[in-house]
Design a protein around this motif. Structure first.
Motif, mmCIF file in Angstrom:
data_model
loop_
_atom_site.group_PDB
_atom_site.id
_atom_site.type_symbol
_atom_site.label_atom_id
_atom_site.label_comp_id
_atom_site.label_asym_id
_atom_site.label_seq_id
_atom_site.Cartn_x
_atom_site.Cartn_y
_atom_site.Cartn_z
ATOM 1 N N PRO A 196 0.957 -1.081 -0.212
ATOM 2 C CA PRO A 196 0.269 0.086 -0.006
ATOM 3 C C PRO A 196 1.077 1.434 -0.032
ATOM 4 C CG PRO A 196 -0.471 -1.315 1.765
ATOM 5 C CD PRO A 196 0.682 -1.557 0.932
ATOM 6 N N ASN A 197 0.524 2.393 -0.249
ATOM 7 C CA ASN A 197 0.910 3.715 -0.469
ATOM 8 C C ASN A 197 0.964 4.100 0.720
ATOM 9 O OD1 ASN A 197 -0.955 5.549 -1.539
ATOM 10 N ND2 ASN A 197 -1.646 4.483 -2.577
ATOM 11 N N ASN A 198 1.693 5.550 1.321
ATOM 12 C CA ASN A 198 1.746 5.428 1.826
ATOM 13 C C ASN A 198 0.552 6.744 2.471
ATOM 14 O OD1 ASN A 198 4.443 5.146 2.810
ATOM 15 N ND2 ASN A 198 5.596 6.685 1.912
ATOM 16 N N THR A 199 -0.003 7.608 1.813
ATOM 17 C CA THR A 199 -1.387 7.801 1.790
ATOM 18 C C THR A 199 -2.509 6.825 1.599
ATOM 19 O OG1 THR A 199 -0.706 9.776 -0.055
ATOM 20 C CG2 THR A 199 -2.783 9.443 0.496
ATOM 21 N N CYS A 200 -2.397 5.734 1.488
ATOM 22 C CA CYS A 200 -3.337 4.650 1.503
ATOM 23 C C CYS A 200 -3.327 4.273 2.388
ATOM 24 C CB CYS A 200 -3.491 3.900 0.722
ATOM 25 S SG CYS A 200 -4.206 2.427 0.990
ATOM 26 N N GLN A 201 -2.291 4.202 3.404
ATOM 27 C CA GLN A 201 -1.787 3.646 4.828
ATOM 28 C C GLN A 201 -2.336 4.838 5.848
ATOM 29 O OE1 GLN A 201 2.611 2.950 4.638
ATOM 30 N NE2 GLN A 201 1.713 0.351 4.073
ATOM 31 N N GLU A 202 -1.988 5.809 5.619
ATOM 32 C CA GLU A 202 -2.607 7.245 6.863
ATOM 33 C C GLU A 202 -4.156 7.391 6.532
ATOM 34 O OE1 GLU A 202 -2.008 10.143 9.619
ATOM 35 O OE2 GLU A 202 -1.587 8.250 9.168
ATOM 36 N N PHE A 203 -4.518 6.981 5.834
ATOM 37 C CA PHE A 203 -6.114 7.173 5.238
ATOM 38 C C PHE A 203 -6.562 6.020 6.071
ATOM 39 C CE2 PHE A 203 -10.015 5.785 2.157
ATOM 40 C CZ PHE A 203 -10.563 6.958 2.637
ATOM 41 N N ARG A 251 -5.411 4.242 8.782
ATOM 42 C CA ARG A 251 -5.598 4.669 9.526
ATOM 43 C C ARG A 251 -6.128 5.629 10.600
ATOM 44 N NH1 ARG A 251 -3.964 8.307 13.288
ATOM 45 N NH2 ARG A 251 -3.238 9.258 12.240
ATOM 46 N N ILE A 252 -6.362 6.588 10.306
ATOM 47 C CA ILE A 252 -7.752 7.532 10.403
ATOM 48 C C ILE A 252 -8.737 7.104 10.605
ATOM 49 C CG2 ILE A 252 -8.413 10.072 9.426
ATOM 50 C CD1 ILE A 252 -5.911 10.322 8.319
ATOM 51 N N LEU A 253 -9.183 6.417 9.739
ATOM 52 C CA LEU A 253 -10.338 5.454 9.289
ATOM 53 C C LEU A 253 -10.686 4.729 10.350
ATOM 54 C CD1 LEU A 253 -11.137 6.258 6.146
ATOM 55 C CD2 LEU A 253 -12.421 7.686 7.779
ATOM 56 N N GLY A 254 -9.235 3.832 11.408
ATOM 57 C CA GLY A 254 -9.944 2.981 11.951
ATOM 58 C C GLY A 254 -10.071 1.317 10.984
ATOM 59 N N SER A 255 -9.451 1.708 9.452
ATOM 60 C CA SER A 255 -10.032 0.850 8.530
ATOM 61 C C SER A 255 -8.543 -0.153 8.090
ATOM 62 C CB SER A 255 -10.779 1.900 7.810
ATOM 63 O OG SER A 255 -11.368 2.207 7.875
ATOM 64 N N THR A 256 -9.089 -1.386 7.436
ATOM 65 C CA THR A 256 -8.141 -2.179 6.989
ATOM 66 C C THR A 256 -8.588 -1.830 5.688
ATOM 67 O OG1 THR A 256 -8.618 -3.387 8.701
ATOM 68 C CG2 THR A 256 -7.740 -4.490 6.786
ATOM 69 N N ILE A 257 -7.062 -1.766 5.408
ATOM 70 C CA ILE A 257 -6.772 -1.768 3.488
ATOM 71 C C ILE A 257 -7.583 -2.715 2.868
ATOM 72 C CG2 ILE A 257 -5.184 -1.331 1.602
ATOM 73 C CD1 ILE A 257 -3.345 0.290 3.979
ATOM 74 N N ILE A 258 -7.755 -2.535 1.745
ATOM 75 C CA ILE A 258 -8.181 -4.285 0.765
ATOM 76 C C ILE A 258 -7.666 -3.737 -0.131
ATOM 77 C CG2 ILE A 258 -10.649 -4.368 -0.388
ATOM 78 C CD1 ILE A 258 -12.501 -3.629 1.411
ATOM 79 N N MET A 259 -7.682 -2.574 -0.816
ATOM 80 C CA MET A 259 -7.087 -2.535 -2.705
ATOM 81 C C MET A 259 -6.279 -0.763 -1.931
ATOM 82 S SD MET A 259 -8.327 -1.472 -6.249
ATOM 83 C CE MET A 259 -7.722 -0.036 -5.124
ATOM 84 N N SER A 260 -5.002 -1.636 -3.046
ATOM 85 C CA SER A 260 -3.934 -0.386 -3.305
ATOM 86 C C SER A 260 -3.444 0.016 -4.143
ATOM 87 C CB SER A 260 -2.887 -0.087 -1.789
ATOM 88 O OG SER A 260 -2.565 1.513 -1.965
ATOM 89 N N SER A 261 -3.880 1.433 -4.723
ATOM 90 C CA SER A 261 -1.905 1.408 -6.160
ATOM 91 C C SER A 261 -1.653 2.573 -5.907
ATOM 92 C CB SER A 261 -3.605 1.462 -7.258
ATOM 93 O OG SER A 261 -4.724 2.174 -7.729
ATOM 94 N N GLU A 262 -0.720 3.025 -6.630
ATOM 95 C CA GLU A 262 -0.227 4.337 -6.659
ATOM 96 C C GLU A 262 -1.414 6.229 -6.664
ATOM 97 O OE1 GLU A 262 2.534 6.725 -9.357
ATOM 98 O OE2 GLU A 262 3.037 4.518 -9.495
ATOM 99 N N SER A 263 -3.009 5.057 -6.762
ATOM 100 C CA SER A 263 -3.692 6.971 -7.466
ATOM 101 C C SER A 263 -5.090 5.732 -6.736
ATOM 102 C CB SER A 263 -3.946 7.287 -8.904
ATOM 103 O OG SER A 263 -4.327 6.166 -9.531
#
Length: 139
Positions: free
Chosen positions: A2-9, A11-23
Motif C-alpha cells: 500500500p502507498n503511504n497515503t492509503c496507509q494513513e487514510f 489509519r485515520i478511518l480505523g480501517s483495513t486496506i482492501i486495495m491500494s494502487s499508486e492513485s
C-alpha cells in the motif's frame, strides 16, 4: 504494498486496506451491531461494513472520495449533520435487507477533496456512532 497515503487514510478511518494502487485506495471497517436477518445472526461484511475509497487525483491532489456505511435510524441525522458541515455530499440513504432486527440503513456519500482531509472529516462523523450496539443499548 500500500502507498503511504492509503496507509494513513486507513489509519485515520480505523480501517483495513482492501486495495491500494499508486492513485487509489479502498478500505473497510466493521461495526459491531447485534443484528439478525430472517431470525439468524449476521456478522457479514454485507451487513455491517463501512467502506471508503479515493481515486482519480487531479493536479492539486484532490481525489474522488466515496463512502458507505451501515447506520441505525437514530444515528442518521447527527451523522448527516457532521458530513454536511464538512462539505460532504449525501447521495443515498436506504435499506438493504428485509426482516432484519435491529433496523439497518445504509448511507452513501461523496466529495472531491484531499483524501486525508476526507478521512478526517468522515472520522469526525464516525465519532458520534456507537460501534457496539445491541437491542439493550437502544433507548
Amino acid at each position: 504494498m500500500p502507498n503511504n497515503t492509503c496507509q494513513e487514510f486507513a489509519r485515520i478511518l480505523g480501517s483495513t486496506i482492501i486495495m491500494s494502487s499508486e492513485s487509489s485506495c479502498v478500505v473497510s471497517r466493521m461495526r459491531d451491531i447485534a443484528v439478525t436477518i430472517l431470525g439468524r445472526t449476521s456478522t457479514s461484511p454485507l451487513t455491517l461494513a463501512a467502506m471508503f475509497s479515493y481515486e482519480s487525483p487531479d493536479d492539486q491532489g484532490r481525489t474522488l472520495n466515496l463512502g458507505e456505511t451501515v447506520i441505525l435510524p437514530r444515528e442518521v441525522n447527527p451523522f448527516i449533520d457532521v458530513l454536511r458541515d464538512n462539505g460532504i455530499i449525501i447521495t443515498a440513504l436506504h435499506n438493504h435487507w428485509l426482516f432484519e432486527r435491529l433496523r439497518l440503513m445504509y448511507i452513501h456519500f461523496e466529495v472531491i477533496d484531499n483524501p486525508l482531509s476526507f478521512a478526517r472529516n468522515v472520522a469526525e462523523a464516525f465519532e458520534i456512532l456507537n460501534f457496539r450496539i445491541t437491542e439493550n443499548t437502544l433507548e
